[in-house]
Design an enzyme around this catalytic site. Structure first.
Site, mmCIF file in Angstrom:
data_model
loop_
_atom_site.group_PDB
_atom_site.id
_atom_site.type_symbol
_atom_site.label_atom_id
_atom_site.label_comp_id
_atom_site.label_asym_id
_atom_site.label_seq_id
_atom_site.Cartn_x
_atom_site.Cartn_y
_atom_site.Cartn_z
ATOM 1 N N ASP A 172 21.833 -9.555 -2.379
ATOM 2 C CA ASP A 172 20.386 -9.294 -2.344
ATOM 3 C C ASP A 172 20.077 -8.509 -1.077
ATOM 4 O OD1 ASP A 172 17.792 -9.157 -3.153
ATOM 5 O OD2 ASP A 172 17.381 -11.303 -3.061
ATOM 6 N N ASP A 173 18.954 -7.793 -1.087
ATOM 7 C CA ASP A 173 18.655 -6.935 0.062
ATOM 8 C C ASP A 173 18.115 -7.698 1.246
ATOM 9 O OD1 ASP A 173 15.491 -6.799 -0.202
ATOM 10 O OD2 ASP A 173 16.362 -6.592 -2.196
ATOM 11 N N CYS B 57 0.746 -1.242 0.000
ATOM 12 C CA CYS B 57 0.000 0.000 0.000
ATOM 13 C C CYS B 57 0.780 1.300 0.000
ATOM 14 C CB CYS B 57 -0.977 0.022 1.158
ATOM 15 S SG CYS B 57 -2.095 -1.360 1.112
ATOM 16 N N CYS C 194 6.158 -10.461 10.558
ATOM 17 C CA CYS C 194 5.784 -9.058 10.737
ATOM 18 C C CYS C 194 4.268 -8.967 10.809
ATOM 19 C CB CYS C 194 6.282 -8.223 9.562
ATOM 20 S SG CYS C 194 5.672 -6.527 9.632
ATOM 21 N N GLY D 229 2.371 -1.456 -4.195
ATOM 22 C CA GLY D 229 1.205 -2.321 -4.327
ATOM 23 C C GLY D 229 0.728 -2.358 -5.751
ATOM 24 N N GLY E 63 -0.615 -0.174 6.134
ATOM 25 C CA GLY E 63 -0.257 -0.716 7.445
ATOM 26 C C GLY E 63 -1.129 -1.896 7.806
ATOM 27 N N CYS F 238 11.239 -7.984 12.778
ATOM 28 C CA CYS F 238 11.404 -9.152 11.899
ATOM 29 C C CYS F 238 12.778 -9.802 12.094
ATOM 30 C CB CYS F 238 11.167 -8.778 10.443
ATOM 31 S SG CYS F 238 12.122 -7.358 9.870
ATOM 32 N N CYS G 188 11.887 -0.043 13.911
ATOM 33 C CA CYS G 188 11.283 -1.334 14.235
ATOM 34 C C CYS G 188 12.100 -2.397 13.527
ATOM 35 C CB CYS G 188 9.826 -1.392 13.773
ATOM 36 S SG CYS G 188 9.127 -3.029 14.049
ATOM 37 N N CYS H 84 9.656 1.324 10.330
ATOM 38 C CA CYS H 84 9.982 -0.023 9.846
ATOM 39 C C CYS H 84 11.325 -0.011 9.110
ATOM 40 C CB CYS H 84 8.874 -0.475 8.902
ATOM 41 S SG CYS H 84 9.293 -1.927 7.940
ATOM 42 N N SER I 187 15.665 -4.005 -6.294
ATOM 43 C CA SER I 187 15.801 -3.523 -4.919
ATOM 44 C C SER I 187 17.202 -3.665 -4.334
ATOM 45 C CB SER I 187 14.781 -4.213 -4.021
ATOM 46 O OG SER I 187 14.864 -5.602 -4.196
#
Ligand code: AMP
Length: 480
Positions: free
Chosen positions: A375-376, A17, A412, A43, A119, A466, A463, A266, A313
């Site tokens: 990779d991220d 989103c 998460c 999204g 969220g 994760c 945060c 996040c 990414s």
């Protein structure tokens, strides 16, 4: 023979989103359209725009990409001076579908309103059950819909007051925008988990998920919305014109949030979600990712022939790694950018032939080479395993996997759809077991301390649930 629709290989877990709102601009819906284009990475399941014209709200929503949902005529028809737009990926437990597309438009006793958020409201199931027992009838499966129901029961006529009262009952991570008959109300949860910022264009105000959307419409960044802040921007009445100018934003705070200093943005926004050309709390996302890649290289003593990233990414982190390690950066794979949601996956016989429509390695680049593949993130390990296999099949002599974030061990509940730890490869496996499983010659991750050192010092609290299992917003019910 049936054709099977599939998602992108890295799309099984879902990001979610983007929101974009405008107050006081004659081309509000057009700005929303371009703003949504810039937020499309947040999204791809549905898109929607709601506009306010003469106190009435008109909405157009549809499934798919922004380009698929709106025609030029739609944008012309959606006339009005204030608007709210949304791109969506479905939530935990959602069936998805058009009824869950946002903005959600409702007619309440306080007036017509439209709601859009990014969220996850962790106490939404409990609130919804209570509201339903009290007679509320829900139209969608979206967690966001509890908010209008709470507002309708608040007893407060003023939408801003009704929203603040309702949000004091809601727990979770949200960056929310509400289009009312007077303008836009924006709110960020008291922990500030999801991004939301304020910008200005020709006297109009814009509220959106990422600064790249402000750039897309030529707007100037003003500031981030504070954790726990509720901002109301009203469109002034303009006799003789259906578009009023925006009045200056007025701020207040959700109960208990005023004076709360830190926040818990996040960390995955930096790692994966946000676009590299966005800034979060003054930190450019590309620069942050590059610094994470550099840190990976500082902790390494690998000799290799080339460094490559996974489009798109991880390209920033891969360039950071290459620069720091002094190893040439190369394009090891090509990703087809034109595969949309309606892509028809190859049938089994074609799949067995190894049809590489989505991702194809550059054989001449990787053949016979010792490759560092950056990779991220690694969540379920699917992407790494697939790509290591692909590179080896293309002749790579060695493939060393470097992940510019720590092992993803905990689900998460604040907006990323990784709801069960059973899916997470690092939840139960050791680093060596993961290396073996993905077929890499070596594997390394960053530590949480690296993230905190590189990002946290400037961004405030982050945060990192994760990676650490430390959830800043207490979990409840089905999320515990
Ligand atoms: P996995 O294949 O499950 O290990 O997921 C990690 C890969 O998916 C990496 O290539 C990431 O760039 C990408 N990724 C990470 N988080 C998400 C997300 N929430 N949605 C879609 N892809 C993601």
């Amino acid at each position: 023979m049936g054709f099977v629709k599939t998602r992108d290989i890295s799309r099984e877990i879902r990001e979610r989103c983007g929101v974009f709102a405008v107050v006081g601009h004659p081309k509000a819906s057009e700005l929303c359209y371009y703003g949504l284009y810039a937020l499309q990475h947040r999204g791809q399941e549905s898109a929607g725009i709601a506009v306010l014209n003469g106190g009435r709200i008109q909405t157009k929503k549809g499934m798919g990409l922004v380009a698929d949902v709106f025609t030029k005529d739609d944008i012309v028809r959606l006339r009005g001076g204030s608007a709210l737009a949304h791109v969506r990926y479905s939530n935990v437990g959602d069936e998805g579908g058009i009824e869950d597309a946002q903005p959600i438009s409702v007619k309440m006793w306080q007036g017509q309103m439209a709601f859009a958020h990014n969220g996850n409201l962790i106490n939404a199931p409990r609130l919804r059950a209570r509201l339903e027992q009290d007679g509320s009838i829900f139209q969608t499966t979206s967690d966001c819909e509890v908010i209008p129901h709470l507002m309708a029961k608040s007893g407060l006529n003023d939408p801003v007051k009704a929203l603040i009262k309702s949000l004091s009952d809601v727990r979770g991570a949200y960056s929310l925008c509400v289009l009312t008959s007077k303008g836009v109300i924006a709110a960020k949860d008291p922990h500030g988990v999801r991004p939301l910022c304020l910008g200005k264009l020709d006297g109009a105000y814009i509220i959106c998920s990422e600064t790249c959307a402000l750039d897309a419409v030529g707007a100037e960044f003003i500031r981030e919305i504070d954790p726990g802040e509720v901002v109301f921007i009203e469109e002034a009445e303009h006799p003789g014109s259906d578009v009023g100018r925006a009045k200056p934003p007025v701020s207040c705070y959700i109960d208990g949030a005023r004076g709360k200093r830190g926040m818990d943005l996040c960390v995955f926004e930096f790692i994966y979600f946000a676009r590299p050309d966005s800034d979060l709390y003054g930190i450019n996302v590309h620069a942050a990712r590059k610094a994470l890649g550099r840190r990976l290289a500082q902790k390494d003593s690998l000799s290799a022939d080339l460094v490559m990233g996974i489009p798109d990414s991880s390209l920033s982190a891969a360039t950071g790694y290459a620069e720091e390690a002094g190893i040439p950066y190369e394009m090891g794979i090509v990703k087809n950018r034109y595969i949309g949601r309606t892509f028809i996956a190859p049938t089994q016989p074609l799949r067995e032939l190894g049809v590489k429509i989505k991702i194809n390695p550059l054989r001449k680049v990787v053949s016979g080479k010792r490759v560092v593949m950056v990779d991220d993130s690694m969540v379920r390990g699917t992407t790494s395993k697939y790509l290591v296999g692909l590179l080896k099949a293309a002749g790579a002599k060695e493939v060393h996997v470097r992940i510019s974030s720590p092992p993803y061990r905990f689900p998460c509940f604040y907006g990323i759809d990784t709801s069960s730890s059973g899916e997470l490869i690092a939840a139960e496996k050791t680093q060596e077991q993961i290396r073996e499983l993905i077929g890499a010659d070596s594997l390394a991750f960053l530590d949480v301390e690296d993230l905190e050192e590189i990002l946290g010092r400037r961004a405030g609290n982050l945060c990192t649930a994760c990676f650490t299992g430390k959830y800043p917003i207490p979990l409840e019910g089905e999320y515990r």
